[in-house]
Design a protein around this motif. Structure first.
Motif, PDB file in Angstrom:
ATOM      1  N   UNK A   1       2.831  24.947  -3.993  1.00  0.00           N
ATOM      2  CA  UNK A   1       3.587  24.624  -3.344  1.00  0.00           C
ATOM      3  C   UNK A   1       2.664  23.121  -2.672  1.00  0.00           C
ATOM      4  N   UNK A   2       1.822  22.603  -2.738  1.00  0.00           N
ATOM      5  CA  UNK A   2       1.229  21.387  -2.526  1.00  0.00           C
ATOM      6  C   UNK A   2       1.859  20.263  -3.052  1.00  0.00           C
ATOM      7  N   UNK A   3       2.158  20.522  -4.194  1.00  0.00           N
ATOM      8  CA  UNK A   3       2.929  19.512  -5.054  1.00  0.00           C
ATOM      9  C   UNK A   3       3.935  19.401  -4.250  1.00  0.00           C
ATOM     10  N   UNK A   4       4.781  20.844  -4.504  1.00  0.00           N
ATOM     11  CA  UNK A   4       6.276  20.249  -4.071  1.00  0.00           C
ATOM     12  C   UNK A   4       6.675  19.565  -2.421  1.00  0.00           C
ATOM     13  N   UNK A   5       5.053  20.378  -1.778  1.00  0.00           N
ATOM     14  CA  UNK A   5       5.139  19.674  -0.626  1.00  0.00           C
ATOM     15  C   UNK A   5       5.363  18.124  -0.649  1.00  0.00           C
ATOM     16  N   UNK A   6       4.337  17.373  -0.861  1.00  0.00           N
ATOM     17  CA  UNK A   6       4.341  15.764  -1.887  1.00  0.00           C
ATOM     18  C   UNK A   6       5.737  15.468  -1.837  1.00  0.00           C
ATOM     19  N   UNK A   7       6.076  16.299  -3.367  1.00  0.00           N
ATOM     20  CA  UNK A   7       7.317  15.779  -3.743  1.00  0.00           C
ATOM     21  C   UNK A   7       8.658  15.495  -2.709  1.00  0.00           C
ATOM     22  N   UNK A   8       8.318  16.380  -1.701  1.00  0.00           N
ATOM     23  CA  UNK A   8       9.828  16.787  -0.238  1.00  0.00           C
ATOM     24  C   UNK A   8       9.197  15.001   0.616  1.00  0.00           C
ATOM     25  N   UNK A   9       8.237  15.074   1.069  1.00  0.00           N
ATOM     26  CA  UNK A   9       7.525  14.067   1.640  1.00  0.00           C
ATOM     27  C   UNK A   9       7.933  12.890   1.060  1.00  0.00           C
TER      28      UNK A   9
ATOM     29  N   UNK B   1      10.475   0.138  -2.543  1.00  0.00           N
ATOM     30  CA  UNK B   1      10.107   1.377  -1.930  1.00  0.00           C
ATOM     31  C   UNK B   1      10.823   2.235  -2.252  1.00  0.00           C
ATOM     32  N   UNK B   2      12.222   2.439  -1.385  1.00  0.00           N
ATOM     33  CA  UNK B   2      12.960   3.224  -1.378  1.00  0.00           C
ATOM     34  C   UNK B   2      13.398   3.872  -3.157  1.00  0.00           C
ATOM     35  N   UNK B   3      13.470   2.689  -3.531  1.00  0.00           N
ATOM     36  CA  UNK B   3      13.534   3.386  -5.154  1.00  0.00           C
ATOM     37  C   UNK B   3      12.396   3.872  -5.996  1.00  0.00           C
ATOM     38  N   UNK B   4      11.201   3.730  -5.523  1.00  0.00           N
ATOM     39  CA  UNK B   4       9.380   3.940  -6.045  1.00  0.00           C
ATOM     40  C   UNK B   4       9.779   5.410  -5.417  1.00  0.00           C
ATOM     41  N   UNK B   5       9.556   5.434  -4.093  1.00  0.00           N
ATOM     42  CA  UNK B   5       9.554   7.213  -3.658  1.00  0.00           C
ATOM     43  C   UNK B   5      10.269   8.495  -3.964  1.00  0.00           C
ATOM     44  N   UNK B   6      11.544   7.706  -4.052  1.00  0.00           N
ATOM     45  CA  UNK B   6      12.347   8.507  -4.665  1.00  0.00           C
ATOM     46  C   UNK B   6      12.366   9.065  -6.133  1.00  0.00           C
ATOM     47  N   UNK B   7      12.259   8.159  -6.499  1.00  0.00           N
ATOM     48  CA  UNK B   7      11.592   8.498  -7.956  1.00  0.00           C
ATOM     49  C   UNK B   7      10.794   9.257  -8.832  1.00  0.00           C
TER      50      UNK B   7
ATOM     51  N   UNK C   1       0.801  -0.698  -0.072  1.00  0.00           N
ATOM     52  CA  UNK C   1       0.214   0.087  -0.250  1.00  0.00           C
ATOM     53  C   UNK C   1       0.976   0.600  -0.022  1.00  0.00           C
ATOM     54  N   UNK C   2       2.101   1.184   0.293  1.00  0.00           N
ATOM     55  CA  UNK C   2       2.754   1.754   0.913  1.00  0.00           C
ATOM     56  C   UNK C   2       3.418   2.429  -0.930  1.00  0.00           C
ATOM     57  N   UNK C   3       3.564   2.033  -1.623  1.00  0.00           N
ATOM     58  CA  UNK C   3       4.218   1.765  -2.651  1.00  0.00           C
ATOM     59  C   UNK C   3       3.095   1.736  -3.887  1.00  0.00           C
ATOM     60  N   UNK C   4       2.160   2.025  -3.808  1.00  0.00           N
ATOM     61  CA  UNK C   4       0.700   2.432  -4.386  1.00  0.00           C
ATOM     62  C   UNK C   4       0.570   4.388  -4.065  1.00  0.00           C
TER      63      UNK C   4
ATOM     64  N   UNK D   1      11.788  12.634   1.313  1.00  0.00           N
ATOM     65  CA  UNK D   1      11.664  12.354   2.759  1.00  0.00           C
ATOM     66  C   UNK D   1      11.859  10.253   3.284  1.00  0.00           C
ATOM     67  N   UNK D   2      10.502   9.849   2.898  1.00  0.00           N
ATOM     68  CA  UNK D   2       9.641   8.830   3.040  1.00  0.00           C
ATOM     69  C   UNK D   2      10.856   7.613   2.631  1.00  0.00           C
ATOM     70  N   UNK D   3      11.568   8.196   1.069  1.00  0.00           N
ATOM     71  CA  UNK D   3      12.182   6.945   0.239  1.00  0.00           C
ATOM     72  C   UNK D   3      13.200   7.280   0.772  1.00  0.00           C
TER      73      UNK D   3
END
Length: 338
Positions: free
Chosen positions: A149-157, A114-120, A66-69, A160-162
């Motif tokens: 800014x909302x999109x960039x917040x998501x990108x930063x997170x 998971x790391x690859x997915x989040x960072x990519x 579910x995290x990968x989604x 971060x999670x990756x």
């Protein structure tokens, strides 16, 4: 007594923050993916909370998939809001399937995937906000920057999670699972801090373009001609007074692509579209201050400003003083002449 695990709170706060930021914003595309993303993120917080807060062990088979989604959903959500179709959207299901397969058959690959997915996807989403700066052209001008800014917040997170997922995997390899709940708590506190920064200092996720120095601004003849058309369009039927004026609406009145309108204004004046339109509004307020005794609030609304804070900030940017200071200066000037 029943306690509420921190991931529950983090998931809810993040989802509500994004919802509040984009509430009432008219977007050219569908909000379907965005709604699904917010619900899925909140549910992911519940899954993490149940696993680490209440020890529901079997969720370790569900949580990675579910995290990968989440990253593909975030990416598709903001592309969909901007009405930019994604070619072969079904490909974005692959990270979920790959991680699910890894959990079932190749557990040692789960954390790497998971790391690859989040960072990519974090990189893709962040690049999207810069490669398509006019993607939210239908959004009213005061809301364009908050949407990006909302999109960039998501990108930063996502980034971060990756990175923290990779760190968590290394931590558990070296020290075991005993301290994992504490580490997850620290990660969620970091997310809360990031969301708080976004709420109280949103400029950290993107600023208005600063004015260019005049000597470095070399507009072409085409830019100057387009700027004249833009100015005429703003004055025609008092378009600049419309509170919900957007870049797309202005571009349609001008008869030119939104990107060309934005670029011409920036090159010819050193201002972004919102600042350029607000300059026109401030000129109107200054005229009303000089010629009438209307209340400032009435002038502000008549000129097209929706909030007093934005009006005061823009008035000071243009004139170098507050509206009340400007009015006092006018009155003192009139007295000195009489």
């Amino acid at each position: 007594m029943l306690s509420i695990p921190l991931p529950f709170i983090v998931g809810l706060v993040f989802a509500l923050t994004l919802y509040r930021n984009l509430k009432g914003v008219e977007t050219p595309g569908s909000k379907r993916y965005f709604t699904v993303f917010l619900i899925a993120y909140a549910l992911q917080g519940i899954i993490i909370g149940l696993r680490f807060g209440y020890g529901v062990g079997w969720l370790h088979l569900v949580q990675p998939a579910t995290a990968a989604a989440m990253p593909p959903l975030a990416y598709l959500a903001f592309r969909s809001l901007a009405a930019i179709r994604s070619e072969k959207p079904w490909l974005h299901v692959l990270p979920f399937l790959a991680v699910a397969m890894a959990v079932a058959f190749f557990p040692f690959l789960t954390d790497l995937l998971l790391m690859t997915t989040f960072i990519a996807y974090g990189v893709l989403l962040y690049r999207f906000t810069y490669d398509h700066p006019d993607a939210v052209a239908e959004t009213p001008l005061p809301r364009m920057l908050p949407a990006l800014r909302a999109a960039r917040l998501c990108a930063v997170l996502l980034l971060f999670f990756g990175l923290t997922d990779a760190g968590l995997a290394a931590f558990t390899f070296l020290y075991g699972n005993e301290a994992v709940p504490a580490v997850v708590t620290a990660m969620n506190i970091a997310v809360l801090v990031t969301v708080a920064v976004y709420g109280f200092a949103p400029q950290a996720f993107g600023r208005d373009r600063p004015a260019l120095e005049p000597e470095k601004t070399v507009p072409s003849a085409d830019d100057q001609a387009l700027l004249i058309r833009i100015q005429e369009a703003l004055d025609a039927k008092d378009l600049y007074r419309q509170e919900d004026l957007s870049l797309a609406k202005l571009a349609r009145r001008v008869g030119a692509p939104a990107r060309d309108v934005s670029a011409a204004i920036n090159r010819a004046t050193g201002l972004n579209v919102s600042q350029f339109v607000n300059n026109r509004r401030i000129r109107e307020v200054c005229r009303l201050l000089e010629e009438t005794d209307q209340p400032l609030t009435t002038m502000m609304l008549d000129a097209g400003f929706a909030t007093k804070s934005n009006f005061n900030r823009e008035f000071r940017r243009v004139t170098g003083m507050s509206p009340s200071e400007w009015r006092s200066k006018l009155r003192a000037s009139l007295i000195s002449k009489t």
